[in-house]
Design an enzyme around this catalytic site. Structure first.
Site, PDB file in Angstrom:
ATOM      1  N   THR A 106       0.843  -1.200   0.000  1.00 48.57           N
ATOM      2  CA  THR A 106       0.000   0.000   0.000  1.00 48.57           C
ATOM      3  C   THR A 106       0.878   1.250   0.000  1.00 48.57           C
ATOM      4  O   THR A 106       0.638   2.193  -0.763  1.00 48.57           O
ATOM      5  CB  THR A 106      -0.960  -0.017   1.208  1.00 48.57           C
ATOM      6  OG1 THR A 106      -1.751  -1.204   1.127  1.00 48.57           O
ATOM      7  CG2 THR A 106      -1.868   1.194   1.229  1.00 48.57           C
ATOM      8  N   CYS A 158     -17.505  -6.234   3.508  1.00 47.91           N
ATOM      9  CA  CYS A 158     -18.835  -6.487   4.068  1.00 47.91           C
ATOM     10  C   CYS A 158     -19.599  -5.179   4.133  1.00 47.91           C
ATOM     11  O   CYS A 158     -19.020  -4.136   4.310  1.00 47.91           O
ATOM     12  CB  CYS A 158     -18.744  -7.055   5.457  1.00 47.91           C
ATOM     13  SG  CYS A 158     -18.206  -8.742   5.426  1.00 47.91           S
TER      14      CYS A 158
HETATM   15  N1  PLP Z   1      -2.159  -5.190  -3.974  1.00 54.08           N
HETATM   16  C1  PLP Z   1      -2.657  -6.424  -3.977  1.00 54.08           C
HETATM   17  C2  PLP Z   1      -2.928  -7.104  -5.279  1.00 54.08           C
HETATM   18  C3  PLP Z   1      -2.921  -7.077  -2.774  1.00 54.08           C
HETATM   19  O1  PLP Z   1      -3.416  -8.307  -2.787  1.00 54.08           O
HETATM   20  C4  PLP Z   1      -2.649  -6.379  -1.565  1.00 54.08           C
HETATM   21  C5  PLP Z   1      -3.010  -6.993  -0.289  1.00 54.08           C
HETATM   22  O2  PLP Z   1      -4.120  -7.462  -0.089  1.00 54.08           O
HETATM   23  C6  PLP Z   1      -2.116  -5.087  -1.611  1.00 54.08           C
HETATM   24  C7  PLP Z   1      -1.893  -4.526  -2.834  1.00 54.08           C
HETATM   25  C8  PLP Z   1      -1.786  -4.336  -0.348  1.00 54.08           C
HETATM   26  O3  PLP Z   1      -0.662  -4.934   0.262  1.00 54.08           O
HETATM   27  P1  PLP Z   1      -0.125  -4.548   1.729  1.00 54.08           P
HETATM   28  O4  PLP Z   1      -0.933  -5.344   2.687  1.00 54.08           O
HETATM   29  O5  PLP Z   1       1.293  -4.973   1.753  1.00 54.08           O
HETATM   30  O6  PLP Z   1      -0.269  -3.097   1.913  1.00 54.08           O
END
Ligand code: PLP
Length: 789
Positions: free
Chosen positions: A77, A371
Site C-alpha cells: 500500500t 462487508c
Molecule cells: N495489492 C494487492 C494485489 C494485494 O493483494 C494487496 C493486499 O491485499 C495489496 C496490494 C496491499 O498490500 P499490503 O498489505 O502490503 O499493503
C-alpha cells in the site's frame, strides 16, 4: 470435552504465515544484529550489508535493469502511494512549468505566482496532448484507485480517474486502453488479481504503453511474486510494488521498484535513509525475513513446492469442491490464472453463509469482498467482470501458497467434502439425503431485508409459508422436500409492490407436497374453506391461523395470527406484512393505500392481539427479527399516539403520515423501503457482552444460565470449541429460529441467556433482540468462539 481442530489455512492471498527461516532471520536482527544501517560503526555496517544483500536478491528476482531503484517500504500500500504520488507530483510540476496550460490550473493554485506588470503572453501550445486521466484496471486492489483519489485531491491535480473495463475473463479492455493511454498521466494494470488469480496480459498492455512513452505505468506485482517469472528490465514498467507478507515474510515490509528516469517523490522526508527515497529507520527485521524468502526464489532449498505441485493441488481442491457442492461455479478462469487461487460460487448461498460453514470446519477462507451492513456482501471484482449478481454475492476465494504440501491439501479436501455433507444434512443443499429434524414452530428466512416465514407443524408434518420471495424459492423448496412436509397454504400478507411473490411458482414446483391440490383460495392464497369458517381460521395440527384484515399499506393487507391450540392466552406470533415493521410502520402512499384505513387497522391490531404480541413483518431491514407494538411505540411517537388511550385524531394521523411517507423513496428509487424505518443505532438496546474470562466467571456464579448457540445447524455439525466454552449443554437456536424461541424466553425473564456464535456478531444481534423485547438478562460472548480458547 471435544478436541480442538487444527486450522486449515486457505487464505494465502490475504496473508501467509512467516516461515521459520524468515522468523529466525528477523529475530536475529532484533536480538543480535540489531545495528542501525545508517550507523558507521561495525554493527551499523553489518546491518547495512544485510539490507543491501536483500536489495540485491530483490533485484535478481525482479530482473530489474541496472539503473532501476528498489526501496523498502512498509508494504505494497505504501509502495503504491509512493508511485502515485511520484507520478502526480511530476504532472503537477509540469503544469506549473508551462503557463500555456494555465487553463488547467485552478485559480487558488496560481494566486501565489508573483504579480507581473506585463500580461502573460501565451506560448505556443506544445503538440503534447493534454494529460488529465488516471487510468486503473477495474479489478485493481483498492489501494490503487484510492491512492489516485487521495493524491489527486491533495495535489489539486484535477485529473479524471477512470476505470479500464475488463472482460468476463478479467482481462483489460485493450481497445479502451489504446484509446485513452495517450491522455493518461498514469496507467495502473495489476499483474495478478488477488480475488480471482487472473493473470493480466501485460505483454499486450506493454505494446500500447510503448506507444505512449510519456505515460507512466504502474504494475502491482503483489500476487505475482513467487508465482510468475518477472523480468522488469525487459519491460517499460515504471513502478512495481511488492509486499512481503503475501509470500511468507513478516508483515510490515514491502518494496517498490522504480525504473531509471521515472519520476520520484519521496513519501517521507527526514534523515535521508534509502538514499533519500524514503526517510525513516528501516524495518530491519522485515528486510531480513524478506531476504530469506527472496534468496529461496533464487536458489531453492526446498522451502517451496514447484509449479507442477501447485497445479496438482488446485486440481484436487477443485475436485473436492465439485463433490461437496454440486452446481458450484468457478469464477476463476483457470487457463489464464495462477494455480494458487480458486474463486467459486455456490447457487443459493451467500458468501457469508459459506464463510461461516468453512470457518466452522476449521478452514480459513475469504470472500475477497468488503462487508456491508444489512446489504448482501458482493465482490466488486466479479461485478467488474460482468458476472451474474448471484455469483458476486456468493463468491468465496480459496488461496494457498508455495509452502503448501500434499498432507495439507489432502486434509483440506477432506474437510471441504465434509462441509458439503453438513449442508446436505441441514436440507440446505439438496433434498436427496433426507435428514428430518424435529423442529416445530416458526422459521424466518431472509434475503436482502425481505422475509419469508415458514410455520412448521412437526407432528403432522404440515407447513404454511407466508410471504415467499422468489430469491428464496429454491431454498424453501429444498427444505420442504427434504423435511417431507405437506403444504397447507402459501400466503401473502398483501400484494407486494417492491417484489414479486413466488406463491404460484412454489405451489407449482411443490405440487407433490400440496396437502389438498383441489382446494381453492383467494388472491393472497387464503383457502376459501378457511374463509367459510365462523372466525376466518385455518387449522393445521396443533396450530391455527386467523386472518385479520388490516387495510392501509395496501387495500388487501391482512395479518395472520398464529395460535398454539395446546395453549391458551396470547397469540404465539402475528404475521403483519408491512403494516408494522421493526423500526417503523408501513408506507401508505401507494395508489392502493389509505392512511385513514391504516389508522383504524393499527388500533384494530392492538385490540385484537395486544401490544406485547410478537409481530413478524415482511421486512427486516436492520436485523431486528421481530417486534411488538409496545416496543415500536417507544421509539415511534406517531404509533404511540395512535395507540394511546386517548388517541390522536384520524385526520392528524393522516397529515403526519403523509409527511413521513414523502421522505421515502418512490418506486423508481434504487431501494424501495416499504415503511419509514429508522436507521439502526440510537434506539437499539446495547448488547451486554462478556469477554471470554468474564463469561467463565459468570457461568461459575450462575450455573442455571442458558447458553444459546446461534450458529446455523450446518456450522454446529462441523464441530466447535464448545467443549471449551462450557460443559453444559448449549441450546442450538440459529437466528432463523430466534423469533420462535423468544416467547418462552420472555416468559422467564429472570433466567439468564448467554448467546454465542463464531465471531460475536450474530450473538450480539440476538442479545439486542431479547433486550429490546424486555428480557433484562440477555448477554453474549464478545468476539465469539473465535477468541475463546
Ligand atoms: N495489492 C494487492 C494485489 C494485494 O493483494 C494487496 C493486499 O491485499 C495489496 C496490494 C496491499 O498490500 P499490503 O498489505 O502490503 O499493503
Amino acid at each position: 470435552m471435544q478436541a480442538v481442530m487444527t486450522d486449515i489455512y486457505l487464505d494465502a492471498n490475504a496473508t501467509t504465515p512467516t516461515l521459520p527461516n524468515a522468523v529466525d532471520a528477523a529475530c536475529c536482527t532484533m536480538q543480535e544484529q540489531y545495528g542501525n544501517p545508517s550507523s558507521s560503526h561495525c554493527a551499523g555496517l553489518r546491518a547495512r550489508a544485510m539490507m543491501e544483500t536483500t536489495r540485491e536478491h530483490a533485484r535478481r528476482v525482479l530482473g530489474g535493469a541496472p539503473g532501476g531503484r528498489i526501496l523498502f517500504t512498509s508494504g505494497a500500500t505504501e509502495a503504491i502511494q509512493t508511485a502515485v504520488l511520484s507520478a502526480l507530483s511530476a504532472h503537477a510540476g509540469k503544469r506549473f512549468a508551462n503557463p500555456a496550460r494555465a487553463d488547467e490550473i485552478r485559480a487558488d493554485e496560481i494566486r501565489a505566482e508573483p504579480i507581473r506588470a506585463e500580461p502573460i503572453r501565451a506560448e505556443p501550445i506544445r503538440a503534447e496532448p493534454i494529460r488529465n486521466l488516471l487510468l486503473y484496471g477495474s479489478t485493481e486492489h483498492k489501494a490503487v484507485p484510492e491512492s489516485m483519489r487521495h493524491w489527486n485531491q491533495i495535489l489539486h491535480t484535477g485529473c479524471e480517474i477512470v476505470a479500464i473495463p475488463v472482460d468476463q475473463q478479467g482481462q483489460h479492455d485493450l481497445a479502451f486502453l489504446a484509446a485513452h493511454a495517450g491522455r493518461a498521466v498514469l496507467v495502473s494494470t495489476m499483474a495478478v488479481n488477488n480475488e480471482t488469480g487472473v493473470i493480466s496480459d501485460l505483454a499486450a498492455v506493454e505494446v500500447i504503453m510503448r506507444q505512449h512513452p510519456d505515460t507512466l505505468w504502474l504494475v502491482d506485482g503483489v500476487q505475482a511474486l513467487g508465482k510468475q517469472d518477472i523480468e522488469l528490465a525487459k519491460t517499460r514498467i515504471d513502478y512495481f510494488p511488492l509486499s512481503g507478507h503475501k509470500l511468507y515474510a513478516p508483515k510490515g515490509i514491502g518494496m517498490l521498484y522504480v525504473r531509471e528516469h521515472a519520476p520520484f517523490t519521496p513519501l517521507t522526508a527526514g534523515g535521508g535513509q534509502e538514499s533519500g527515497l524514503r526517510s525513516g529507520t528501516e524495518n530491519m527485521a522485515g528486510i531480513a525475513g524478506f531476504g530469506v524468502i527472496l534468496a529461496e526464489l533464487i536458489e531453492p532449498t526446498g522451502m517451496f513446492c514447484d509449479l507442477a505441485a501447485l497445479h496438482r493441488y488446485r486440481d484436487q481442491l477443485v475436485a473436492a469442491l465439485l463433490e461437496a457442492f454440486p452446481g458450484v461455479v468457478f469464477n476463476t478462469p483457470f487457463e489464464r490464472s495462477v494455480p494458487t487461487t480458486i474463486n467459486f460460487s455456490v447457487p443459493g448461498f451467500a458468501s457469508k453463509e459459506l464463510l461461516d460453514l468453512f470457518d466452522a470446519a476449521g478452514i480459513r477462507v475469504s470472500s475477497g469482498s468488503a462487508c456491508g451492513g444489512s446489504k448482501a456482501t458482493r465482490s466488486y471484482v466479479l461485478d467488474a467482470m460482468g458476472l451474474a449478481a448471484w455469483r458476486s454475492e456468493s463468491a468465496v476465494r480459496l488461496s494457498f501458497g508455495r509452502a503448501w504440501n500434499d498432507e495439507q491439501c489432502t486434509a483440506a479436501c477432506r474437510r471441504i467434502v465434509e462441509s458439503g455433507s453438513a449442508l446436505r444434512n441441514a436440507c440446505l443443499f439438496t433434498e436427496a439425503a433426507s435428514q428430518r429434524n424435529d423442529f416445530d414452530g416458526v422459521l424466518q428466512m431472509k434475503h436482502d431485508g425481505a422475509c419469508t416465514w415458514l410455520l412448521i407443524e412437526r407432528s403432522a408434518a404440515l407447513c404454511v409459508i407466508i410471504d415467499p420471495i422468489a430469491e428464496l424459492g429454491e431454498r424453501i423448496e429444498r427444505y420442504i422436500r427434504c423435511q417431507d412436509l405437506r403444504i397447507v397454504a402459501v400466503l401473502d400478507t398483501h400484494s407486494h409492490a417492491d417484489h414479486a411473490s413466488s406463491r404460484v411458482e412454489l405451489l407449482t414446483h411443490l405440487k407433490a407436497h400440496v396437502l389438498d391440490a383441489t382446494s381453492t383460495a383467494d388472491g393472497l392464497g387464503w383457502p376459501d374453506a378457511a374463509s367459510e369458517t365462523p372466525l376466518d381460521t385455518l387449522a393445521f395440527g396443533h396450530y391455527q391461523l386467523r386472518r385479520l384484515p388490516l387495510p392501509g399499506h395496501t387495500a388487501d393487507s391482512v395479518a395472520y395470527i398464529l395460535n398454539d391450540l395446546r395453549m391458551t392466552g396470547r397469540p404465539r406470533q402475528v404475521f403483519v406484512g408491512d403494516t408494522v415493521l421493526s423500526g417503523g410502520i408501513g408506507r401508505s402512499n401507494f395508489a392502493c393505500s389509505s392512511s385513514e384505513a391504516m389508522y383504524r387497522s393499527l388500533r384494530l391490531l392492538a385490540n385484537e392481539v395486544g401490544t406485547d404480541a410478537l409481530l413478524c413483518a415482511a421486512h427486516d431491514y436492520n436485523h431486528e427479527f421481530a417486534t411488538t407494538l409496545a416496543v415500536e411505540s417507544r421509539s415511534n411517537p406517531l404509533l404511540a399516539d395512535v395507540l394511546a388511550d386517548v388517541p390522536m385524531s384520524e385526520a392528524d394521523f393522516v397529515s403526519v403520515k403523509k409527511q413521513i411517507d414523502a421522505t421515502l423513496n418512490d418506486a423508481s428509487g434504487s431501494i424501495m423501503m416499504c415503511g419509514a424505518v429508522r436507521c439502526s443505532g440510537d434506539e437499539r438496546s446495547a448488547s451486554v457482552e462478556f469477554t471470554p474470562a468474564g463469561l467463565r466467571q459468570y457461568l461459575q456464579q450462575h450455573p442455571d444460565a442458558t447458553l444459546v448457540d446461534v450458529r446455523e445447524a450446518y456450522e454446529c455439525a462441523m464441530g466447535s470449541k464448545l467443549g471449551l466454552l462450557d460443559e453444559r449443554h448449549a441450546l442450538a437456536v440459529p437466528l432463523s429460529r430466534l423469533t420462535d424461541a423468544a416467547p418462552a424466553w420472555l416468559a422467564a425473564p429472570d433466567k439468564a441467556l448467554v448467546f454465542f456464535c463464531r465471531s460475536g456478531n450474530r450473538s450480539s444481534l440476538a442479545t439486542q433482540f431479547m433486550r429490546r423485547l424486555g428480557h433484562p438478562n440477555a448477554f453474549h460472548l464478545r468476539g465469539g468462539l473465535a477468541l475463546f480458547s
